[in-house]
Design an enzyme around this catalytic site. Structure first.
Site, PDB file in Angstrom:
ATOM      1  N   HIS A  37       5.492  11.043  32.774  1.00  0.00           N
ATOM      2  CA  HIS A  37       6.573  10.505  33.617  1.00  0.00           C
ATOM      3  C   HIS A  37       7.134  11.603  34.529  1.00  0.00           C
ATOM      4  O   HIS A  37       7.344  11.394  35.720  1.00  0.00           O
ATOM      5  CB  HIS A  37       7.707   9.949  32.739  1.00  0.00           C
ATOM      6  CG  HIS A  37       7.458   8.559  32.229  1.00  0.00           C
ATOM      7  ND1 HIS A  37       6.451   8.264  31.340  1.00  0.00           N
ATOM      8  CD2 HIS A  37       8.096   7.385  32.478  1.00  0.00           C
ATOM      9  CE1 HIS A  37       6.490   6.956  31.070  1.00  0.00           C
ATOM     10  NE2 HIS A  37       7.474   6.400  31.747  1.00  0.00           N
ATOM     11  N   LYS A 105       7.933   1.570  21.588  1.00  0.00           N
ATOM     12  CA  LYS A 105       8.579   1.227  20.330  1.00  0.00           C
ATOM     13  C   LYS A 105       9.961   1.842  20.258  1.00  0.00           C
ATOM     14  O   LYS A 105      10.232   2.858  20.888  1.00  0.00           O
ATOM     15  CB  LYS A 105       7.731   1.654  19.121  1.00  0.00           C
ATOM     16  CG  LYS A 105       7.745   3.117  18.781  1.00  0.00           C
ATOM     17  CD  LYS A 105       6.940   3.363  17.507  1.00  0.00           C
ATOM     18  CE  LYS A 105       6.763   4.853  17.245  1.00  0.00           C
ATOM     19  NZ  LYS A 105       7.906   5.464  16.578  1.00  0.00           N
TER      20      LYS A 105
END
Lengths: 190, 288
Positions: A37, A105
């Site tokens: 990212h 998650k």
């Protein structure tokens, strides 16, 4: 309800998903952890081209396990990593690349939730620790990028999935957040 | 075959076993959790974990793509003649298992992010405990990053007894369990100094799930804490339900009058461990 989704998914389709829906996805997704990212955004802010195009691809918070042989790559482990690490970069990524949904998650923070609502996007929770089932859902590896620079888990993998799931919509485009609900209840009960 | 290469083989087999085959006690605990899970999503998740465990075992695939930080807990008999050579064998077993299984390369320089595989400064992690005797028992644990981030070091107000300790542990677990891949195993280390409390918590994770502490007061605390954790509503995968923890294991040490450190270490549901024993002759065998 249970949905079997063939990618690419249209924004209208994703907007209709509701928290609690169970989803199985088929098609191309891009894996990226926190390091990827940061690299994507650093390049984008400098105006440099990326070696891949994240536009419109679902982002899977995942560091796969893979084996390389003469025939190419085989994914031997695929599953979600903790999504909260991607919170600082996610609103800008969603806006730049029109990401339809995220898979991860543990849920994400409020800034990501607001960004998802703004984009009509969603967050899907995969079952942590189910790397073997995940590996069986991989139909092929379309590409792997930044492998030399950051190593196997932090590289960006573009994977073709077939009926990967069960995933649960836990933050929907209307802003319902199952993780936040459960955390509030657990705090009250502790 | 030299002793050292025999150990490397035996430890390598233990690493593979832990990586692809869920221990029987863990699988049993998951099946029990499934029979009493009231949440539909919770049951779906438990069924998925069990199906994943079956596929991993049958196909020799890692249970989780995060094959973890390799951790060895060594209970070394002080009179074993082999102590000088064991550490090198553990490092070599980790290196060769990483290539052979393969394990995910998961050791990264903390400042530069450079990935060095699974062997580097301080990795594999090796915890030494010197015990009486001539045998050495080595327990391998694959420690995932998500559950490691849920570790806590709590300083509890002394004088509140078991109730105050339980309250602090429960508040910590309520906050971190959703991100540690529940149903989790909770290791608690009470007392000692701060570093010892955390080591005790980690060692508690190596105990079989169905065994309680020998001290009845500690065993009672384990049962009370398990019931309280499973009343938090966090559930499998943190998406609601009853099965938040499979077991709570507590170890303890005496403490300073002014200080009550409590270490809390969590292991994800994929509680991957396997053990090897090296006897006085140097022969290595798997511990079942």
């Amino acid at each position: 309800m249970t949905r079997h989704v063939l990618l690419p998914a249209s924004p209208a389709e994703v907007s209709a998903w509701r928290a609690g829906d169970v989803v199985f996805v088929s098609g191309a997704v891009l894996t990226a952890r926190d390091l990827a990212h940061r690299r994507i955004l650093a390049a984008a802010r400098r105006g440099e081209p990326l070696p891949f195009d994240p536009t419109g691809l679902p982002i899977f918070h995942c560091g796969p396990l893979a084996r390389r042989d003469a025939g190419g790559w085989t994914i031997t482990g695929l599953g979600p990593t903790t999504s909260a690490r991607m919170d600082p970069s996610t609103p800008e990524i969603l806006a730049r690349y029109r990401t339809p949904f995220l898979i991860g998650k543990g849920g994400m923070g409020d800034s990501t939730r607001r960004a998802l609502v703004e984009q009509g996007a969603a967050y899907l929770a995969a079952v942590g620790g189910t790397g073997a089932l995940g590996a069986r859902a991989v139909r092929g590896v379309r590409g792997v990028y930044w492998l030399e620079e950051v190593g196997m888990p932090d590289a960006v993998w573009i994977l073709d999935l077939c009926e990967y799931g069960p995933l649960v919509v836990t933050i929907d485009a209307a802003g319902h957040d199952l993780h936040a609900e459960i955390a509030r209840r657990a705090a009250r009960l502790s | 075959m030299s002793k050292s290469s025999e150990w490397i083989d035996a430890v390598g087999r233990a690493i593979r076993e832990a990586t692809v085959a869920l221990p029987a006690d863990v699988e049993r605990a998951l099946r029990e959790a499934l029979t009493s899970e009231p949440s539909e999503l919770g049951r779906l998740h438990l069924e998925t974990l069990l199906e994943n465990a079956r596929v991993a075992r049958e196909e020799g695939l890692p249970i989780c793509q995060d094959t973890g930080t390799p951790v060895f807990f060594v209970r070394a008999g002080a009179e074993s003649p082999w102590l000088a050579d064991i550490e090198a064998a553990l490092v070599e077993a980790t290196r060769s298992a990483t290539a052979a299984i393969p394990l995910r390369p998961s050791a990264i320089h903390p400042l530069t992010d450079r990935n060095v595989g699974n062997v580097g400064r301080g990795v594999p992690v090796i915890d030494w405990e010197i015990v009486p005797g001539r045998e050495v028992e080595i327990t391998y644990v694959a420690k995932g990053g998500g559950s490691e981030n849920a570790t806590g070091l709590l300083f509890v107000q002394p004088g509140g007894g078991a109730a105050e300790i339980a309250r602090a542990v429960l508040a910590h677990v309520a906050r971190v369990a959703p991100r540690a891949c529940p149903p989790i195993v909770v290791g608690v280390g009470i007392g000692g100094t701060a570093d010892r409390a955390l080591v005790l918590a980690k060692r508690a994770l190596t105990r079989r799930l169905d065994i309680h502490h020998a001290d009845p007061a500690i065993a009672a605390l384990e049962r009370d804490l398990l019931e309280a954790v499973n009343g938090l509503g966090i559930g499998p995968a943190g998406l609601g339900g009853a099965a938040t923890a499979l077991a709570v294991h507590v170890e303890f040490a005496f403490r300073h009058p002014a200080s009550l450190p409590v270490g809390v270490a969590l292991q994800c549901w994929a509680d991957r461990r396997a053990a090897v024993r090296i006897d006085a002759s140097g022969a290595a065998e798997a511990v079942l």
